[in-house]
Design an enzyme around this catalytic site. Structure first.
Site, PDB file in Angstrom:
ATOM      1  N   PHE A 189      83.113 -38.026 -12.006  1.00 42.86           N
ATOM      2  CA  PHE A 189      82.792 -37.821 -13.416  1.00 42.86           C
ATOM      3  C   PHE A 189      81.952 -36.564 -13.651  1.00 42.86           C
ATOM      4  O   PHE A 189      81.931 -36.025 -14.752  1.00 42.86           O
ATOM      5  CB  PHE A 189      82.049 -39.066 -13.914  1.00 42.86           C
ATOM      6  N   TYR A 190      81.226 -36.125 -12.630  1.00 43.59           N
ATOM      7  CA  TYR A 190      80.308 -35.000 -12.818  1.00 43.59           C
ATOM      8  C   TYR A 190      81.072 -33.722 -13.164  1.00 43.59           C
ATOM      9  O   TYR A 190      81.990 -33.320 -12.440  1.00 43.59           O
ATOM     10  CB  TYR A 190      79.461 -34.768 -11.570  1.00 43.59           C
ATOM     11  N   THR A 191      80.668 -33.097 -14.244  1.00 42.64           N
ATOM     12  CA  THR A 191      81.283 -31.885 -14.786  1.00 42.64           C
ATOM     13  C   THR A 191      82.813 -31.958 -14.735  1.00 42.64           C
ATOM     14  O   THR A 191      83.494 -31.030 -14.310  1.00 42.64           O
ATOM     15  CB  THR A 191      80.775 -30.614 -14.066  1.00 42.64           C
ATOM     16  N   ALA A 192      83.314 -33.123 -15.186  1.00 48.63           N
ATOM     17  CA  ALA A 192      84.762 -33.349 -15.303  1.00 48.63           C
ATOM     18  C   ALA A 192      85.507 -33.079 -14.003  1.00 48.63           C
ATOM     19  O   ALA A 192      86.626 -32.549 -14.003  1.00 48.63           O
ATOM     20  CB  ALA A 192      85.323 -32.479 -16.439  1.00 48.63           C
ATOM     21  N   GLY A 193      84.895 -33.430 -12.875  1.00 44.16           N
ATOM     22  CA  GLY A 193      85.526 -33.255 -11.575  1.00 44.16           C
ATOM     23  C   GLY A 193      85.218 -31.929 -10.907  1.00 44.16           C
ATOM     24  O   GLY A 193      85.510 -31.730  -9.720  1.00 44.16           O
TER      25      GLY A 193
END
Length: 367
Positions: free
Chosen positions: A62-66
């Protein structure tokens, strides 16, 4: 500033650093983009962590959209350290809004998520794969069976949990033990001087059932760095918490009292408030590792120095007292205190678990 001491994570043989590198800010896309770093900006942070001897890396799909995983995959390949690092990632949050099976804890999403993470991380296995957040509805039996299947398939080495109730973690572990499934070895939770509620159940549960706790946000989102101050207008200071109403955080009078106590201890020791806050978390009972982030290599250096000193007992006691979670009247937790137990359960007798030295630490170096 060297981190050449490693300890077992939970009831496992996995050796990890006491400070883990959090990479939620690697990338400038998606939810965390406001304070994200490009790959070029992340490279010196990652390099400095490796140079210090650190081996425990934390990310999530989920972090920075992958993008965090993609950057990490590139940096790990570039440094040729895949076998050296312990790579942790997590799944739960939706990757496709509108698709009910693109999020949650279920088997379909877990397998989809691990395959996508493997591609972004440019690896064929994940050292530690965590359920990111309890979705409240997926049967725990399904989660544990899928963890077991992914381990058997060689896609993950160890399984863990993050941000779940203590009863859920206990149920997961006992189900795994009863059915000869792979256990969970790690439990990732928020923990800081202004957020100690995990002590009421999670810590003892982890110690009893073999889950090493990795503490996220030991600086309470930056509040415990000391760069924010209380004013008539609310919180002042440069940073995301200083944005009036934008951070979503609220701070109580008790939190500000904790900050004053922390400042006193830091001044006495001649170190930063952030270093004391991280040190306190990392050396608390049940904590396997504390997750630290950084916006630059210099800031990372400062955070890594948090374990270069000890907090004397009297100063630690002052922090404990200022930050203690107050017991509410008629709280069940009040019945587990020494005062209550001595009063009604063991009056007139001194009863304890084991005498001092019963289980000394096993160290393979001389202190």
């Amino acid at each position: 500033m060297s981190m050449d001491h490693y300890y077992l994570l939970g009831r496992s043989g996995l050796r990890v650093s006491r400070l883990s590198l959090g990479t939620m800010n690697f990338g400038v896309e998606g939810f965390h983009a406001a304070y994200g770093k490009t790959e070029e900006e992340a490279r010196p942070i990652f390099g400095r962590y490796l140079e210090s001897g650190g081996n425990f890396i934390d990310t999530a799909d989920f972090y920075t959209a992958g993008r965090s995983e993609t950057i990490l995959g590139n940096l790990i390949a570039e440094a040729k350290v895949r076998e050296r690092v312990v790579l942790t990632t997590k799944y739960t949050n939706s990757v496709d809004p509108g698709d009910p099976n693109a999020g949650g804890n279920g088997r379909k999403h877990m397998i989809r998520a691990v395959e996508a993470s493997l591609r972004r991380l440019r690896t064929d296995y994940i050292d530690l794969f965590l359920l990111h957040t309890w979705d409240r509805i997926t049967p725990v039996e399904e989660v544990m069976r899928t963890f077991d299947d992914l381990t058997t398939a060689g896609k993950i080495r160890y399984a863990g949990l993050s941000d779940v109730p203590a009863w859920y973690a206990a149920r997961a572990q006992t189900h795994a033990e009863a059915n000869s499934l792979v256990p969970v070895i790690s439990l990732q939770l928020p923990y800081s001087l202004v957020g100690r509620t995990i002590e009421q159940e999670h810590v003892a549960m982890g110690q009893s059932l073999g889950l090493g706790i990795t503490a996220w946000s030991p600086l309470a989102g930056g509040f415990l760095t000391g760069k924010y101050r209380q004013s008539d207008e609310g919180v002042t200071g440069k940073g995301r918490l200083g944005d009036a109403g934008a951070s979503g955080f609220t701070w109580t009078d008790r939190d500000w009292r904790v900050l004053k106590a922390l400042e006193k201890v830091a001044d006495h020791l001649g170190v930063t408030m952030a270093q004391v806050a991280v040190n306190w978390v990392a050396t608390q009972p049940g904590i396997g590792s504390a997750i630290i982030g950084a916006s630059s290599a210099d800031q990372l250096d400062s955070n890594l120095a948090a374990l270069d000193f000890e907090i004397p007992a009297e100063l630690r006691a002052s922090l404990d007292e200022a930050s203690a979670v107050p017991l509410r009247p008629m709280s069940v937790y009040g019945m587990f205190t020494p005062a209550y137990q001595n009063w009604l359960i063991s009056p007139g007798a001194k009863v304890g678990d084991k005498p001092a030295g019963y289980a000394p630490n096993v160290l393979n170096w001389t202190e």
